[in-house]
Write a protein that holds these residues in place. Structure first.
Motif, short mmCIF file in Angstrom:
data_model
loop_
_atom_site.label_atom_id
_atom_site.label_comp_id
_atom_site.label_asym_id
_atom_site.label_seq_id
_atom_site.Cartn_x
_atom_site.Cartn_y
_atom_site.Cartn_z
N TRP A 122 -31.00 -30.95 -53.33
CA TRP A 122 -31.32 -31.85 -52.22
C TRP A 122 -30.56 -31.39 -50.99
O TRP A 122 -29.54 -30.73 -51.08
N ARG A 123 -31.11 -31.73 -49.85
CA ARG A 123 -30.47 -31.48 -48.56
C ARG A 123 -30.96 -32.57 -47.62
O ARG A 123 -32.15 -32.83 -47.55
N VAL A 124 -30.03 -33.18 -46.92
CA VAL A 124 -30.40 -34.23 -45.99
C VAL A 124 -31.49 -33.73 -45.04
O VAL A 124 -31.45 -32.59 -44.57
N GLY A 125 -32.52 -34.55 -44.86
CA GLY A 125 -33.60 -34.23 -43.94
C GLY A 125 -34.71 -33.38 -44.52
O GLY A 125 -35.69 -33.11 -43.84
N VAL A 126 -34.57 -32.95 -45.79
CA VAL A 126 -35.58 -32.10 -46.42
C VAL A 126 -36.00 -32.71 -47.75
O VAL A 126 -35.36 -32.45 -48.76
N PRO A 127 -37.01 -33.56 -47.80
CA PRO A 127 -37.75 -34.14 -46.67
C PRO A 127 -36.94 -35.25 -46.02
O PRO A 127 -35.93 -35.70 -46.57
N GLU A 128 -37.39 -35.73 -44.90
CA GLU A 128 -36.63 -36.74 -44.15
C GLU A 128 -36.40 -38.01 -44.95
O GLU A 128 -35.38 -38.66 -44.82
N TRP A 129 -37.34 -38.38 -45.83
CA TRP A 129 -37.19 -39.60 -46.63
C TRP A 129 -36.34 -39.38 -47.87
O TRP A 129 -36.03 -40.31 -48.60
N GLY A 130 -35.93 -38.17 -48.13
CA GLY A 130 -35.23 -37.85 -49.37
C GLY A 130 -33.74 -38.20 -49.35
O GLY A 130 -33.23 -38.86 -48.44
N ALA A 131 -33.07 -37.72 -50.35
CA ALA A 131 -31.64 -37.99 -50.53
C ALA A 131 -30.81 -37.26 -49.48
O ALA A 131 -31.30 -36.37 -48.80
N GLY A 132 -29.57 -37.64 -49.40
CA GLY A 132 -28.64 -36.96 -48.53
C GLY A 132 -27.94 -37.86 -47.52
O GLY A 132 -26.89 -37.51 -47.02
N ARG A 133 -28.52 -39.01 -47.22
CA ARG A 133 -27.86 -39.97 -46.32
C ARG A 133 -27.18 -41.04 -47.17
O ARG A 133 -27.75 -41.51 -48.15
N TRP A 134 -25.97 -41.42 -46.79
CA TRP A 134 -25.22 -42.40 -47.56
C TRP A 134 -24.28 -43.17 -46.63
O TRP A 134 -24.03 -42.77 -45.49
N CYS A 135 -23.80 -44.27 -47.13
CA CYS A 135 -22.79 -45.07 -46.44
C CYS A 135 -21.83 -45.60 -47.50
O CYS A 135 -22.26 -45.98 -48.59
N GLY A 136 -20.56 -45.61 -47.19
CA GLY A 136 -19.56 -46.15 -48.09
C GLY A 136 -18.68 -47.15 -47.39
O GLY A 136 -18.28 -46.93 -46.24
N ILE A 141 -20.64 -47.65 -52.56
CA ILE A 141 -21.46 -46.58 -52.00
C ILE A 141 -22.92 -47.04 -51.97
O ILE A 141 -23.45 -47.54 -52.96
N TYR A 142 -23.54 -46.86 -50.82
CA TYR A 142 -24.93 -47.25 -50.62
C TYR A 142 -25.74 -46.01 -50.27
O TYR A 142 -25.46 -45.34 -49.28
N MET A 143 -26.71 -45.69 -51.13
CA MET A 143 -27.53 -44.50 -50.95
C MET A 143 -28.69 -44.53 -51.94
O MET A 143 -28.72 -45.37 -52.83
N ASP A 144 -29.61 -43.59 -51.79
CA ASP A 144 -30.67 -43.42 -52.77
C ASP A 144 -30.23 -42.35 -53.75
O ASP A 144 -30.08 -41.18 -53.39
N PRO A 145 -29.99 -42.73 -55.02
CA PRO A 145 -29.51 -41.73 -55.98
C PRO A 145 -30.60 -40.84 -56.57
O PRO A 145 -30.34 -40.08 -57.49
N ASP A 146 -31.81 -40.91 -56.03
CA ASP A 146 -32.89 -40.04 -56.48
C ASP A 146 -32.77 -38.70 -55.76
O ASP A 146 -33.55 -38.35 -54.90
N TYR A 147 -31.73 -37.95 -56.13
CA TYR A 147 -31.39 -36.72 -55.43
C TYR A 147 -32.55 -35.74 -55.34
O TYR A 147 -32.75 -35.11 -54.31
N ASP A 164 -7.62 -53.27 -43.80
CA ASP A 164 -7.73 -52.37 -44.96
C ASP A 164 -9.16 -51.88 -45.19
O ASP A 164 -9.38 -50.96 -45.96
N VAL A 165 -10.13 -52.50 -44.53
CA VAL A 165 -11.55 -52.20 -44.73
C VAL A 165 -12.03 -51.21 -43.67
O VAL A 165 -11.76 -51.38 -42.49
N LEU A 166 -12.76 -50.20 -44.12
CA LEU A 166 -13.42 -49.28 -43.21
C LEU A 166 -14.70 -48.78 -43.87
O LEU A 166 -14.88 -48.90 -45.08
N ALA A 167 -15.58 -48.26 -43.05
CA ALA A 167 -16.85 -47.75 -43.56
C ALA A 167 -17.08 -46.37 -42.96
O ALA A 167 -16.56 -46.04 -41.89
N VAL A 168 -17.87 -45.60 -43.67
CA VAL A 168 -18.25 -44.28 -43.16
C VAL A 168 -19.69 -44.02 -43.59
O VAL A 168 -20.08 -44.33 -44.71
N GLU A 169 -20.47 -43.51 -42.64
CA GLU A 169 -21.79 -43.04 -42.99
C GLU A 169 -21.80 -41.53 -42.80
O GLU A 169 -21.11 -41.00 -41.93
N GLY A 170 -22.55 -40.87 -43.68
CA GLY A 170 -22.55 -39.42 -43.63
C GLY A 170 -23.76 -38.83 -44.30
O GLY A 170 -24.68 -39.54 -44.71
#
Length: 144
Positions: free
Chosen positions: A99-113, A127-133, A82-88
Motif C-alpha cells: 500500500w501507498r497513501v494516495g494509490v488509489p486515493e481511497w486506499g490505505a495510508g492515511r491515519w490519525c492517532g 488509532i483511527y484508520m482503514d486497516p484494509d491495507y 497530556d493529550v495530543l493527536a497526530v494525523e499522517g
C-alpha cells in the motif's frame, strides 16, 4: 511534560514501530507504554495493559510485513495537556500486497492517532484508520 516532549515520545515510538519493533537505541516497542496503557486499533479492538498490547502487536505483525510513517508530513494537534493527536500518512507491505497513501486515493495510508503521554510513557493510544491495507475490501462499497 511539554508538548514537544510528548511529540518526541510518539515520534520515537512510531520510528521503533517502523524499525520492526525496536528503537534505534534498542528500546523494545512495548517499553514506550505504561503498565496499564490502553490501545485501540481498528478491527482488533481495545487492548488493556502491556500484555494485551504485546499480543495485539504480535497479531498485527503476522499481517504487516513493513510500514514506513511519513514523519515530514505529520500534522500535530497539541493541547498543552497530556493529550495530543497526530494525523499522517504511510506506505508499506501487507501480506495481501503493498500500500501507498494516495494509490488509489481511497486506499490505505492515511491515519490519525490520539495519544495520552505521561511521565514519558504512552498511557493511551487510539488509532483511527482503514486497516484494509491491500484494498481488498471493495465488494461492500458500491462507489469503489
Amino acid at each position: 511534560m511539554t508538548d514537544e516532549q510528548r511529540k518526541a515520545v510518539i515520534t520515537a515510538y512510531l520510528k521503533a514501530f517502523d524499525n520492526g519493533g525496536t528503537s534505534h537505541d534498542g528500546i523494545p516497542l512495548i517499553d514506550f507504554f505504561s503498565q496499564d496503557a490502553l490501545f485501540f486499533f481498528p478491527k482488533w479492538g481495545l487492548a488493556h495493559g502491556k500484555s494485551e498490547i504485546s499480543r495485539m502487536f504480535g497479531n498485527l505483525g503476522e499481517t504487516v510485513k513493513s510500514v514506513e510513517h511519513h514523519f515530514s508530513s505529520f500534522n500535530w494537534i497539541t493541547t498543552a495537556t497530556d493529550v495530543l493527536a497526530v494525523e499522517g500518512t504511510t506506505h508499506g507491505e501487507h501480506r495481501d500486497g503493498p500500500w501507498r497513501v494516495g494509490v488509489p486515493e481511497w486506499g490505505a495510508g492515511r491515519w490519525c492517532g490520539v495519544f495520552e503521554v505521561r511521565g514519558f510513557l504512552i498511557d493511551r493510544a487510539f488509532i483511527y484508520m482503514d486497516p484494509d491495507y491491500a484494498g481488498k475490501d471493495v465488494a461492500r462499497y458500491p462507489w469503489l
